[in-house]
Structure formats: C-alpha cells, structure tokens
Design a protein around this motif. Structure first.
Motif, short mmCIF file in Angstrom:
data_model
loop_
_atom_site.label_atom_id
_atom_site.label_comp_id
_atom_site.label_asym_id
_atom_site.label_seq_id
_atom_site.Cartn_x
_atom_site.Cartn_y
_atom_site.Cartn_z
N LEU A 37 0.85 -1.20 0.00
CA LEU A 37 0.00 0.00 0.00
C LEU A 37 0.88 1.24 0.00
O LEU A 37 1.93 1.27 0.64
CB LEU A 37 -0.90 0.03 1.24
CG LEU A 37 -2.02 -1.00 1.32
CD1 LEU A 37 -2.79 -0.82 2.62
CD2 LEU A 37 -2.96 -0.87 0.14
N GLN A 41 -2.73 5.62 0.27
CA GLN A 41 -3.76 4.61 0.50
C GLN A 41 -3.95 4.33 1.98
O GLN A 41 -5.09 4.23 2.46
CB GLN A 41 -3.42 3.31 -0.25
CG GLN A 41 -3.55 3.43 -1.75
CD GLN A 41 -3.02 2.19 -2.47
OE1 GLN A 41 -2.00 1.62 -2.08
NE2 GLN A 41 -3.73 1.79 -3.52
N ALA A 107 -7.86 -1.52 -3.27
CA ALA A 107 -6.41 -1.70 -3.14
C ALA A 107 -6.14 -3.16 -2.77
O ALA A 107 -6.08 -3.49 -1.58
CB ALA A 107 -5.85 -0.75 -2.10
#
Length: 181
Positions: A37, A41, A107
C-alpha cells in the motif's frame, strides 16, 4: 508464543507497554497485511476508519505478541506475521471489517488476515462473512420498525375511521367519561 529475551532493553519494554496500553482500550482486533500500500492509500484507509472511531495501528509483531499474551488474548500469533496493521474497535466490528474488505477491493494489496472479536478468533473467511452482517444499530432499527409497523397501521386505521365519520356528518362514537362526584 512470543519470544522473550533473557535481558530486555528498557526501550523495548517501554514499547511493549505502550502497545499493550493501546490494545487494552479495545476488545476487538482485526489484523491486516498492508504490504504494497502507498502512504496515500494507508492515509485514506485510516481516515475511513477514524470516522468510526477506529484506530489503525501498525505494530511490531513480537511486541504485539507479548502484549496479547499479557492480556490473555490467545491464538492471534498466526495473524502477527509479516507487516501487520491492527484495526481496534469496541463496537460494530462487522462495520470495521466491511470498511477493510471494501478498501481491499480498491487496493488489493490490503489483505485481511483474521480477527479477534468477542473473545473469539475469526479466520479471513469468517471475518469476511461477519462483515456482511448488519451492524448492531442497524439490527435494532430493523427490529424497531418491525415492532412499530403494526401500531402505525392501527393508528392510521382508527384515524381514517374518525375522519370518515366526521365527513358523513355524524359524530364518531366517543366513550363518555364517568361523571365526577
């Protein structure tokens, strides 16, 4: 089981105590791997969780293992492998899990490993199923609307009867009050 050294450095002892103190304020924990990530994010995920008053804490696995062992939270060591973030909640943990799973769709690098909810260990599949259950407040609202529905229908029917009688020019039957003595 956490690995304890024979002589522990004071800084590590302080870090373990800080981790334990952060965990003790909460009763439910959802573990996720955040490898891959971006900072943006993670910041976005933290913001979404913060709206539910849920912190997301990145933990050092060995410190977390020791803290959970001292808190008598068992069987979570399997979730504390690799880069781990812990979402901590006191209520509506299913909504927290829903946020995490929804974010993981955006994600895919975020992987929910499992959870410790209401003194029970949930694997990834079980916590995903739990995330689909309505929250406590939603269930209460559904119950209240089910209870309230018939009463509203009765009141509307009675009001319609009174309105019909008043339109016909006749007075609706009214129970007489007993005369005061």
């Amino acid at each position: 089981m956490a690995i304890l050294a024979k002589s522990v450095q004071p800084a590590k002892t302080a870090a373990i105590e800080a981790t334990k103190k952060a965990f003790q304020e909460y009763k439910d924990f959802i573990f996720a791997e955040y490898r891959g990530l971006t900072v943006e994010q993670i910041t976005k995920l933290r913001k979404q969780l913060r709206e539910k008053n849920v912190p997301l804490k990145v933990v050092k696995n060995n410190f977390a293992k020791v803290a959970f062992d001292e808190m008598k939270v068992e069987n979570v060591a399997d979730f504390l492998k690799g880069p781990t973030a812990v979402a901590m909640s006191n209520e509506d943990s299913n909504e927290v899990a829903k946020i995490l799973f929804d974010f993981a769709k955006e994600a895919p690098a975020l992987v929910v490993k499992g959870a410790y909810v209401e003194n029970e260990v949930y694997d990834a599949a079980k916590i995903e199923a739990f995330s689909k259950v309505p929250g406590k407040k939603q269930l209460i609202a559904m119950l209240m609307s089910a209870i309230n529905g018939p009463a509203q229908k009765l009141a509307a029917t009675l009001q319609a009867y009174v309105d019909k009688k008043s339109q016909e020019g006749g007075a609706a039957p009214v129970a007489e009050a007993p005369a005061a003595e």
